[in-house]
Enzyme design. Structure first.
Site, PDB file in Angstrom:
ATOM      1  N   THR A   1      -1.030   8.769  11.445  1.00 34.31           N
ATOM      2  CA  THR A   1      -1.334   8.076  10.183  1.00 34.31           C
ATOM      3  C   THR A   1      -1.881   9.006   9.080  1.00 34.31           C
ATOM      4  OG1 THR A   1      -3.535   7.555  11.013  1.00 34.31           O
ATOM      5  CG2 THR A   1      -1.834   5.866  11.331  1.00 34.31           C
TER       6      THR A   1
ATOM      7  N   ARG B   1       6.983 -16.206   1.227  1.00 41.37           N
ATOM      8  CA  ARG B   1       7.036 -17.635   1.555  1.00 41.37           C
ATOM      9  C   ARG B   1       6.473 -18.449   0.395  1.00 41.37           C
ATOM     10  NH1 ARG B   1       3.390 -17.302   6.701  1.00 41.37           N
ATOM     11  NH2 ARG B   1       2.408 -15.879   5.232  1.00 41.37           N
TER      12      ARG B   1
ATOM     13  N   ARG C   1       0.816  -1.215   0.000  1.00 41.72           N
ATOM     14  CA  ARG C   1       0.000   0.000   0.000  1.00 41.72           C
ATOM     15  C   ARG C   1       0.849   1.264   0.000  1.00 41.72           C
ATOM     16  NH1 ARG C   1      -2.886  -1.249   4.611  1.00 41.72           N
ATOM     17  NH2 ARG C   1      -1.536   0.045   5.905  1.00 41.72           N
TER      18      ARG C   1
ATOM     19  N   LYS D   1       7.754  -1.273  12.801  1.00 39.14           N
ATOM     20  CA  LYS D   1       7.500  -1.260  14.242  1.00 39.14           C
ATOM     21  C   LYS D   1       6.567  -2.414  14.580  1.00 39.14           C
ATOM     22  CE  LYS D   1       3.659  -0.434  14.454  1.00 39.14           C
ATOM     23  NZ  LYS D   1       2.401  -0.966  13.889  1.00 39.14           N
TER      24      LYS D   1
ATOM     25  N   ARG E   1      -1.931  -9.606  14.819  1.00 39.38           N
ATOM     26  CA  ARG E   1      -1.882  -8.727  16.000  1.00 39.38           C
ATOM     27  C   ARG E   1      -2.602  -9.331  17.211  1.00 39.38           C
ATOM     28  NH1 ARG E   1      -1.641  -6.017  11.447  1.00 39.38           N
ATOM     29  NH2 ARG E   1      -0.392  -4.115  11.204  1.00 39.38           N
TER      30      ARG E   1
HETATM   31  N1  LIG Z   1       4.622   1.903  10.208  1.00 35.22           N
HETATM   32  C1  LIG Z   1       3.331   1.788   9.850  1.00 35.22           C
HETATM   33  O1  LIG Z   1       2.641   2.768   9.564  1.00 35.22           O
HETATM   34  C2  LIG Z   1       2.732   0.437   9.775  1.00 35.22           C
HETATM   35  C3  LIG Z   1       1.426   0.269   9.320  1.00 35.22           C
HETATM   36  C4  LIG Z   1       0.945  -1.032   9.244  1.00 35.22           C
HETATM   37  C5  LIG Z   1       1.750  -2.083   9.655  1.00 35.22           C
HETATM   38  N2  LIG Z   1       2.980  -1.861  10.125  1.00 35.22           N
HETATM   39  C6  LIG Z   1       3.857  -2.956  10.589  1.00 35.22           C
HETATM   40  O2  LIG Z   1       4.247  -3.697   9.449  1.00 35.22           O
HETATM   41  C7  LIG Z   1       4.310  -5.072   9.761  1.00 35.22           C
HETATM   42  C8  LIG Z   1       3.369  -5.807   8.834  1.00 35.22           C
HETATM   43  O3  LIG Z   1       2.036  -5.357   9.028  1.00 35.22           O
HETATM   44  P1  LIG Z   1       0.910  -5.613   7.911  1.00 35.22           P
HETATM   45  O4  LIG Z   1      -0.398  -5.225   8.474  1.00 35.22           O
HETATM   46  O5  LIG Z   1       1.342  -4.974   6.661  1.00 35.22           O
HETATM   47  O6  LIG Z   1       0.998  -7.195   7.848  1.00 35.22           O
HETATM   48  P2  LIG Z   1       0.494  -8.280   6.794  1.00 35.22           P
HETATM   49  O7  LIG Z   1      -0.221  -7.652   5.651  1.00 35.22           O
HETATM   50  O8  LIG Z   1      -0.218  -9.324   7.583  1.00 35.22           O
HETATM   51  O9  LIG Z   1       1.862  -8.837   6.227  1.00 35.22           O
HETATM   52  C9  LIG Z   1       2.811  -9.510   6.973  1.00 35.22           C
HETATM   53  C10 LIG Z   1       3.628 -10.349   5.999  1.00 35.22           C
HETATM   54  O10 LIG Z   1       4.523 -11.125   6.745  1.00 35.22           O
HETATM   55  C11 LIG Z   1       4.750 -12.363   6.081  1.00 35.22           C
HETATM   56  N3  LIG Z   1       4.634 -13.465   7.049  1.00 35.22           N
HETATM   57  C12 LIG Z   1       5.605 -14.385   7.288  1.00 35.22           C
HETATM   58  N4  LIG Z   1       5.221 -15.261   8.194  1.00 35.22           N
HETATM   59  C13 LIG Z   1       3.964 -14.912   8.575  1.00 35.22           C
HETATM   60  C14 LIG Z   1       3.029 -15.466   9.474  1.00 35.22           C
HETATM   61  N5  LIG Z   1       3.306 -16.561  10.185  1.00 35.22           N
HETATM   62  N6  LIG Z   1       1.834 -14.864   9.616  1.00 35.22           N
HETATM   63  C15 LIG Z   1       1.541 -13.743   8.914  1.00 35.22           C
HETATM   64  N7  LIG Z   1       2.398 -13.179   8.022  1.00 35.22           N
HETATM   65  C16 LIG Z   1       3.594 -13.760   7.852  1.00 35.22           C
HETATM   66  C17 LIG Z   1       3.714 -12.494   4.991  1.00 35.22           C
HETATM   67  O11 LIG Z   1       4.403 -12.338   3.752  1.00 35.22           O
HETATM   68  P3  LIG Z   1       4.580 -13.554   2.697  1.00 35.22           P
HETATM   69  O12 LIG Z   1       3.366 -14.425   2.838  1.00 35.22           O
HETATM   70  O13 LIG Z   1       4.657 -12.866   1.405  1.00 35.22           O
HETATM   71  O14 LIG Z   1       5.834 -14.271   3.063  1.00 35.22           O
HETATM   72  C18 LIG Z   1       2.776 -11.326   5.202  1.00 35.22           C
HETATM   73  O15 LIG Z   1       2.331 -10.770   3.994  1.00 35.22           O
HETATM   74  C19 LIG Z   1       4.020  -5.187  11.241  1.00 35.22           C
HETATM   75  O16 LIG Z   1       5.225  -5.175  11.979  1.00 35.22           O
HETATM   76  C20 LIG Z   1       3.212  -3.933  11.538  1.00 35.22           C
HETATM   77  O17 LIG Z   1       3.332  -3.522  12.878  1.00 35.22           O
HETATM   78  C21 LIG Z   1       3.494  -0.636  10.165  1.00 35.22           C
END
Ligand SMILES: NC(=O)c1ccc[n+]([C@@H]2O[C@H](COP(=O)([O-])OP(=O)(O)OC[C@H]3O[C@@H](n4cnc5c(N)ncnc54)[C@H](OP(=O)(O)O)[C@@H]3O)[C@@H](O)[C@H]2O)c1
Length: 313
Positions: free
Chosen positions: A246, A29, A9, A88, A156
């Site tokens: 945000t 993965r 995004r 984070k 989470r």
């Molecule tokens: N700084 C900000 O503004 C902000 C905003 C949102 C999130 N975040 C942070 O970014 C990180 C990801 O958040 P998100 O909401 O973007 O997460 P998400 O869409 O759930 O993505 C996490 C990615 O991690 C990988 N993964 C590997 N093992 C996993 C498992 N066992 N369960 C779930 N995912 C696994 C997956 O990639 P593959 O399947 O492709 O391997 C998945 O797409 C977190 O640390 C969150 O705190 C930061």
């Protein structure tokens, strides 16, 4: 590393606008996910995170994996000689933060936690108001970050994946205390509420003090009407940043300055804090000055550990 929603995004689209970055590859993965993501952003698809680290033509890795996986993959990335920008919360606890920072130092690599809100220009505007004396001496800082429940199954809510509001929403409010007011704050009291269904903490608050007359109150949660703001209350006035954490790149944030019988509303220009954070990561690598980020990583995880410890007393 990982086809995360935040990467798709916001972060990768930001990288593609910046001449400092060349997005070489994405690793997932699963092959299918990597290929779909790579096709969208015109880069190479790699199956398996370890195969990304084996690439000699990649100098830095962006890690948006669930927090519970950060330690393993940050250590692997640093061992492979890559600079790391990790989402984070970068660490699940202080001990793992110490280990990651020590390795980054030893290998002379940058390790930065991606709290991009700090790079939005609205904060500079606010710091200028404070420096001009518009609110007098700062007495109290309050920060709130919370949002409505997430879909069940989100990492989470999974303790093993580093879930919980403390390592998520609370992180912004704690970073904001140190970002706005500086170091020297100690957690004096804290409260964390667990969700009986998942066992993860879903909301809480904490009170911090700098021993020098300034206190801070932070509140956070996954079970709330949306709030993402901070207030700085001084002897002559008060400043409120309404959308502190945000703001989207096209959003004009509102900053309010209240003084005796006066209220000033400043609708500021939009800014892209994703680009700002990436610029800072690149600057830190090219200038070889990672110390501030090592310091921030350790301070942040120590404060979150203290909130956890005090909330169980
Ligand atoms: N700084 C900000 O503004 C902000 C905003 C949102 C999130 N975040 C942070 O970014 C990180 C990801 O958040 P998100 O909401 O973007 O997460 P998400 O869409 O759930 O993505 C996490 C990615 O991690 C990988 N993964 C590997 N093992 C996993 C498992 N066992 N369960 C779930 N995912 C696994 C997956 O990639 P593959 O399947 O492709 O391997 C998945 O797409 C977190 O640390 C969150 O705190 C930061």
């Amino acid at each position: 590393m990982g086809c995360a929603a935040i990467a798709q995004r916001s972060m990768v689209p930001a990288m593609l606008t910046m001449p400092e970055y060349n997005v070489v590859a994405v690793a997932s993965r699963t092959t299918e996910k990597a290929e779909k993501f790579a096709q969208q952003f015109g880069c190479e698809a790699i199956t398996g995170y370890e195969n990304l680290l084996a690439r000699p033509d990649i100098s830095a890795i962006y890690i948006p994996l669930p927090t519970g996986l950060h330690h393993t993959w940050i250590i692997q990335s640093l061992k492979a000689g890559k600079h790391v920008l990790a989402e984070k919360s970068i660490a699940s606890d202080y001990a793992s933060a110490e280990e990651m920072v020590a390795l980054a130092k030893k290998n002379r690599l940058v390790l930065m936690e991606d709290f991009m809100f700090q790079y939005h220009s609205q904060h500079k505007f606010i710091f200028d108001l404070i420096n001009k004396g518009e609110i007098g001496e700062v007495r109290v800082f309050t920060a709130n970050f919370g949002f409505p429940p997430l879909p069940a199954g989100n990492f989470r809510y999974d303790e093993a994946m580093g879930g919980g509001a403390l390592l998520d929403a609370a992180g912004y409010t704690v970073r904001a205390v140190h970002f706005v007011l500086g170091d020297g704050f100690t957690v004096k009291a804290a409260n964390l509420k667990n969700d009986p269904k998942t066992g993860t903490n879903i909301y809480g608050s904490a009170f911090l003090d700098n021993g020098n007359g300034i206190s801070a109150h932070v509140s956070f949660g996954f079970d709330h009407y949306y709030q993402g703001n901070y207030q700085i209350w001084g002897t002559r006035g008060k400043i409120t940043a309404d959308r502190a954490f945000t703001p989207k790149p096209d959003f004009s944030p509102l900053v309010v300055l209240e003084q005796q019988n006066q209220r000033h509303e400043y609708q500021l220009s939009p800014d892209n804090h994703f680009v700002g954070a990436l610029r800072e990561f690149h600057r830190t690598i090219t200038t070889g000055t990672p110390e501030k980020h090592y310091h921030d990583v350790l301070l942040q995880s120590k404060t979150l550990d203290d909130i956890r410890r005090l909330s169980s007393m």
